[in-house]
Write an enzyme that holds these catalytic residues in place. Structure first.
Site, PDB file in Angstrom:
ATOM      1  N   CYS A 276       0.802  -1.225   0.000  1.00  0.00           N
ATOM      2  CA  CYS A 276       0.000   0.000   0.000  1.00  0.00           C
ATOM      3  C   CYS A 276       0.833   1.272   0.000  1.00  0.00           C
ATOM      4  O   CYS A 276       0.282   2.373  -0.097  1.00  0.00           O
ATOM      5  CB  CYS A 276      -0.922   0.023   1.223  1.00  0.00           C
ATOM      6  SG  CYS A 276      -0.034   0.116   2.805  1.00  0.00           S
ATOM      7  N   GLU A 314      -7.105  -6.507  -0.430  1.00  0.00           N
ATOM      8  CA  GLU A 314      -7.219  -5.435   0.572  1.00  0.00           C
ATOM      9  C   GLU A 314      -6.161  -4.380   0.346  1.00  0.00           C
ATOM     10  O   GLU A 314      -5.037  -4.692  -0.079  1.00  0.00           O
ATOM     11  CB  GLU A 314      -7.077  -6.032   1.973  1.00  0.00           C
ATOM     12  CG  GLU A 314      -7.220  -5.039   3.124  1.00  0.00           C
ATOM     13  CD  GLU A 314      -5.877  -4.596   3.711  1.00  0.00           C
ATOM     14  OE1 GLU A 314      -5.886  -3.919   4.748  1.00  0.00           O
ATOM     15  OE2 GLU A 314      -4.830  -4.906   3.111  1.00  0.00           O
ATOM     16  N   ARG A 357     -10.233   1.542  11.924  1.00  0.00           N
ATOM     17  CA  ARG A 357      -9.398   1.202  10.769  1.00  0.00           C
ATOM     18  C   ARG A 357     -10.275   1.057   9.539  1.00  0.00           C
ATOM     19  O   ARG A 357     -11.147   0.195   9.479  1.00  0.00           O
ATOM     20  CB  ARG A 357      -8.643  -0.108  11.039  1.00  0.00           C
ATOM     21  CG  ARG A 357      -7.581  -0.453   9.995  1.00  0.00           C
ATOM     22  CD  ARG A 357      -6.898  -1.771  10.371  1.00  0.00           C
ATOM     23  NE  ARG A 357      -5.754  -2.074   9.527  1.00  0.00           N
ATOM     24  CZ  ARG A 357      -4.528  -1.665   9.761  1.00  0.00           C
ATOM     25  NH1 ARG A 357      -4.275  -0.931  10.836  1.00  0.00           N
ATOM     26  NH2 ARG A 357      -3.532  -1.989   8.957  1.00  0.00           N
ATOM     27  N   ARG A 359     -10.409   0.284   5.451  1.00  0.00           N
ATOM     28  CA  ARG A 359      -9.674  -0.324   4.356  1.00  0.00           C
ATOM     29  C   ARG A 359     -10.617  -0.599   3.187  1.00  0.00           C
ATOM     30  O   ARG A 359     -11.807  -0.826   3.381  1.00  0.00           O
ATOM     31  CB  ARG A 359      -9.002  -1.635   4.795  1.00  0.00           C
ATOM     32  CG  ARG A 359      -7.793  -1.441   5.719  1.00  0.00           C
ATOM     33  CD  ARG A 359      -6.678  -0.726   4.999  1.00  0.00           C
ATOM     34  NE  ARG A 359      -5.491  -0.540   5.804  1.00  0.00           N
ATOM     35  CZ  ARG A 359      -5.196   0.558   6.488  1.00  0.00           C
ATOM     36  NH1 ARG A 359      -6.071   1.573   6.516  1.00  0.00           N
ATOM     37  NH2 ARG A 359      -4.079   0.675   7.165  1.00  0.00           N
TER      38      ARG A 359
END
Length: 538
Positions: A276, A314, A357, A359
């Protein structure tokens, strides 16, 4: 004589000595800085950019705004990670080995995620004119190049990009360029070079899956909870591989770029948390102009070659808006070309773990498993977990008041060592910095046991002074008393890892914060996978 006469530490000779010493020290420091700066410039100019428009970078690099604008540069022409090797006879070994200078061959430093050997025996077809004499020195070697070097050799103007000596050897037919030749190719020894110690496939397994960019195995924890078996995992970080193998018994293979897709065992589901750094708002957001950003195309390469029934990916939510959505458009197009119907969503984790969080997740089914009704009829078969939805088209949107969400107090350990405490000087410096930024240091940097933590990142402990949150040992502590870090086990709990997950298997305990910060949340993945497996008929 000069130094010997400086007996009086306050005399004129001593002062001159100190002044001369300071001058020499400053001069040496300047010389070191100048040489380092010059060498870095030379390296940057000598290496071609990977899948990017070099001319748009300028001499001093690109600003943050221009990086975002050009995050998808170069992808219209080549949507893959360039790999290849130079094939040369043994008698040319000394000349070819000089390619190592300047970063042209693949790294051989295992600690940095490279390979032990980037030079392998080659047993395959060749156009080289090898004389029948001196057969000993005509034995062929393959020198595997870096992605930048492979990309340069694939360009129409390769003559201007590669070293002159190499180009002369290629023109004279003394060495040969083999695009697409991987370390795991049959010609270089086959899958035994990279696919080691793969577990035997159990007949009792409900389904099989592979885990690319596995990290410490967050996807595997989720998929195994439904009876799946991991038939291959890929990871380059040697310390993450230690944690992974200590928990699952299998050692992940190395760089997925060097694995031929036909050698990957049959699997029903592909999972990947592709890197990422190239897309994150905390970085430079170079997108596909970054080497790590291009690793997404290794996912689509494996999908095209293996054709599993489904996939689950992800990454960070900033990917969605990067480069005005062009990066996201390229990804969805590549997944479609691989033969899949895909849908995506941004999910939050704080409904099931005490961490805020967010994502982005991609799920996909192979085209033959999806009906042709509608533009995205996969939505008829797959449903996102409603309580985890953050922003989507349709569906119920839950708020913090709709459920009794878990809090940090649920995951805190007792009798934590003093080694996790901040020093008074560091805490004072952090409070001053936050006040200068017009923020309350206690409210912004200390999380209450009755609240939820912000997103845990890989640099939680390493660069904690900028953004990390801490916890107090007791509510009665005043503002000036230094708080403490979350422990490794508390971070694991914030990420949704069970207490049965071993954290002591890594030879560098300080690296655990990095590994856990990069991991996926197994509990969120499990919620998605449950519905995906039903949609795929598994």
């Amino acid at each position: 004589f000069f130094w010997g006469q400086a007996r009086d530490c306050n005399g004129p000779m001593a002062r001159r000595r100190r002044a001369l010493t300071q001058f020499v020290t400053i001069l040496m420091a300047f010389g070191t800085w100048f040489v380092t700066r010059t060498s870095h410039k030379l390296v940057r100019r000598s290496r071609p950019a990977l899948c990017a428009n070099i001319s748009s970078q300028g001499k001093g690099g690109r600003s943050r705004s221009s990086q975002k604008t050009h995050a998808s540069d170069g992808m219209e022409e080549a949507r893959f990670v360039p790999v290849g090797a130079i094939v040369a006879p043994l008698r040319m070994a000394n000349i070819v080995l000089r390619l190592a200078k300047g970063g042209w061959n693949k790294r051989r430093n295992v600690a940095s995620g490279g390979w032990k050997r980037s030079i392998l025996p080659y047993d395959g077809p060749t156009t080289l004119n090898l004389s029948e004499k001196d057969t000993k020195y005509n034995r062929l070697l393959s020198v595997h190049l870096s992605p930048e070097a492979s990309w340069a050799l694939l360009q129409p103007d390769a003559r201007e990009r590669v070293p002159k000596e190499l180009w002369r050897l290629l023109e004279e037919g003394l060495v040969e360029w083999k695009p697409g030749l991987r370390i795991g190719s049959k010609e270089c020894g086959g899958p035994s070079n990279v696919l080691r110690c793969l577990p035997p496939i159990r007949e009792s397994a409900r389904f099989s899956f592979v885990e690319l960019f596995a990290g410490i195995g967050g996807f595997r924890l989720a998929m195994e909870s439904f009876g799946g078996q991991c038939v291959m995992a890929s990871e380059t970080d040697p310390l993450a591989k230690e944690t992974y193998s200590g928990n699952f018994g299998d050692v992940p293979v190395g760089d997925i770029c060097e694995v031929v897709e036909s050698h990957i065992p049959h699997h029903d589901v592909l999972t990947a948390g592709f890197p990422c750094q190239a897309f994150s708002a905390a970085g430079e957001q170079q997108g596909f102009a970054d080497r790590n950003g291009n690793l997404f195309f290794e996912v689509t390469r494996v999908l095209r070659g293996c054709q599993p029934k489904a996939f689950l990916l992800e990454n960070v939510p900033a990917l969605y808006t990067l480069d005005d959505g062009r990066v996201m458009k390229v990804m969805l197009e590549e997944l479609r070309k691989a033969g899949y119907r895909c849908t995506w969503n941004v999910l939050r984790s704080n409904a099931i773990v005490p961490q805020k969080r967010r994502r982005i997740y991609f799920v996909g089914l192979r085209n033959d498993l999806v009906s042709e009704e509608g533009n995205n009829s996969m939505d008829l078969e797959f449903e996102w977990p409603q309580d985890l939805l953050l922003a989507s088209e349709g569906g119920k949107h839950f708020t913090d008041e709709d459920a009794n969400f878990p809090t940090v107090g649920d995951i805190l350990e007792e009798d934590v060592s003093d080694s996790y405490d901040l020093s008074q000087d560091k805490w004072d410096a952090i409070m001053d910095r936050e006040r200068n930024n017009s923020r309350d240091p206690v409210e912004f940097r200390i999380v209450s046991p009755r609240d939820q933590a912000r997103t845990i990142i890989s640099s939680y402990r390493r660069s904690h002074e900028w953004n990390s949150q801490y916890v107090r040992r007791s509510d009665s502590m005043n503002e000036s008393t230094p708080p403490r870090f979350f422990t490794e086990r508390e971070i694991a709990r914030l990420q949704g890892f069970p207490d049965s997950f071993e954290l002591g298997k890594c030879s560098s305990p300080k690296r655990l914060y990095h590994q856990l910060g990069n991991a996926v949340c197994p509990l969120v993945v499990a919620r998605i996978a449950e519905n995906l497996l039903k949609a795929a008929g598994l």
